[in-house]
Design a protein around this motif. Structure first.
Motif, short mmCIF file in Angstrom:
data_model
loop_
_atom_site.label_atom_id
_atom_site.label_comp_id
_atom_site.label_asym_id
_atom_site.label_seq_id
_atom_site.Cartn_x
_atom_site.Cartn_y
_atom_site.Cartn_z
N UNK A 121 0.82 -1.21 0.00
CA UNK A 121 0.00 0.00 0.00
C UNK A 121 0.85 1.26 0.00
N UNK A 122 2.03 1.20 0.64
CA UNK A 122 2.86 2.40 0.75
C UNK A 122 3.45 2.83 -0.59
N UNK A 123 3.39 1.95 -1.62
CA UNK A 123 3.92 2.33 -2.93
C UNK A 123 2.93 3.19 -3.71
N UNK A 124 1.65 3.13 -3.33
CA UNK A 124 0.66 4.01 -3.94
C UNK A 124 0.22 3.63 -5.34
N UNK A 125 0.41 2.36 -5.75
CA UNK A 125 -0.01 1.93 -7.09
C UNK A 125 -1.47 1.52 -7.15
N UNK A 130 -5.59 1.74 0.65
CA UNK A 130 -5.28 3.15 0.84
C UNK A 130 -3.81 3.31 1.21
N UNK A 131 -3.15 4.23 0.54
CA UNK A 131 -1.75 4.50 0.82
C UNK A 131 -1.36 5.84 0.25
N UNK A 132 -0.10 6.25 0.45
CA UNK A 132 0.37 7.52 -0.11
C UNK A 132 0.26 7.48 -1.64
#
Length: 341
Positions: A121-125, A130-132
């Motif tokens: 999720x932190x990669x935002x793809x 939900x992530x950055x």
């Protein structure tokens, strides 16, 4: 190698399954003593299969530092047979030169975003978690959040239309500009919800409405289409006669570029233009022979086991002894906004 790609994250978290693995190995046909480039190492599924199929050498390239770090165990398992390299596959000629390799016998490119990138999720793809709002495959360059919060409305609309083939790109861009005036759009969930409000969603609709928007931003940020076009020409120059090029695409823009490349390299081009009759002279000799002009798709069984493989298409060519053709990226149909400004 990228595994389990798709145009979105439909299907939820997936294991890192190499897409069309048997078809890739069949067309790549690794043979003992050969040198093969895996231009998109990812989770290493193709590389492992190549190394297990024959006593050959593999140069594995990936622009994602996490993918290279994750491949160290495989490199230890195949000492002196696997070279892991951080970089872009469009740079394969320079990478090969640095390793004192003049030509290679096979190249495989498995395009798009990998399952492990989608599932982090932190990669935002992904809009499924939900992530950055990041979407960068590497560690440099602007993020997706910077694009949607800073670029003019028209530019955002153009990106969504050209790289996502989103018909309602103007409405989405207008909504983005209105929303960011109230508060920055910094999370994948924010953007996905905004797009869904603009487009709506039917209950039985399998594909999320934000799929094309996320695809467009990812392609733009990572200059994936330009990299593909440049990488195909680099592969043409680097392959030895009889060498095999295998390309796995996951959406129409990628497949269109691969199709045009192989078509232009597999038959002599007539001299002249559509405005002047063919003089009978022919252009460069074919630099590739094609096992088939039609792409190969995944089997029904594979799609059932790995839903993200459903849009995959495989195209392949065998290098002839003819010189490489002149590189002409425009002839491959690259969109105007193929790279970030």
């Amino acid at each position: 190698m990228m595994a389990g790609h798709g145009e979105g994250a439909v299907g939820g978290p997936a294991r890192h399954i190499p897409v069309m693995l048997s078809e890739v190995i069949e067309n790549l046909h690794p043979t003992s003593g050969e040198t093969i480039i895996d231009g998109t190492f990812g989770a290493g599924g193709y590389t492992r299969a190549i190394l297990e199929a024959a006593d050959c050498n593999v140069v594995a390239i990936d622009r994602d530092p996490r993918a290279i770090a994750g491949g160290e165990a495989l490199a230890e398992e195949f000492p002196d047979k696997l070279k892991l390299t951080l970089g872009r596959f469009a740079e394969m000629e320079q990478i090969a030169e640095a390793l004192d390799i003049e030509a290679v016998n096979g190249i495989v490119l498995d395009l798009g975003v990998s399952s492990m990138q989608l599932d982090e999720a932190e990669r935002g793809f992904s809009f499924m978690q939900d992530g950055p709002l990041d979407m960068r495959m590497g560690a440099s360059g602007p993020t997706a959040a910077e694009i949607v919060n800073e670029r003019p409305e028209k530019e955002i609309a153009d990106i969504l239309f050209q790289l996502g083939e989103e018909r309602r790109s103007r409405a989405i861009a207008k909504a983005i500009v209105a929303a960011r005036a109230e508060a920055p759009i910094e999370r994948t969930g924010q953007l996905a919800d905004l797009v869904e409000k603009v487009l709506g969603r039917k209950r039985d609709e399998a594909k999320h409405p934000a799929t094309r928007t996320f695809q467009a931003l990812r392609l733009y940020l990572n200059a994936e289409l330009a990299e593909l076009a440049e990488g195909l020409s680099a592969a043409e120059r680097l392959l030895a006669p009889g060498g095999r090029l295998v390309v796995v695409t996951f959406h129409s823009l990628e497949d269109r570029i691969a199709k045009r490349f192989f078509a232009s390299r597999s038959k002599p081009e007539p001299k002249g233009s559509r405005h002047m009759p063919d003089s009978g002279e022919r252009g460069p000799a074919p630099s590739f022979e094609l096992p088939s002009r039609k792409p190969i798709g995944p089997s029904k069984q594979e799609i059932q086991g790995n839903p993200r493989s459903r849009s995959a298409r495989l195209r392949a060519g065998i290098r002839t002894e003819a010189p490489a053709h002149r590189s002409d990226l425009a002839a491959l149909g690259l969109p105007a906004l193929a790279t970030p400004a």
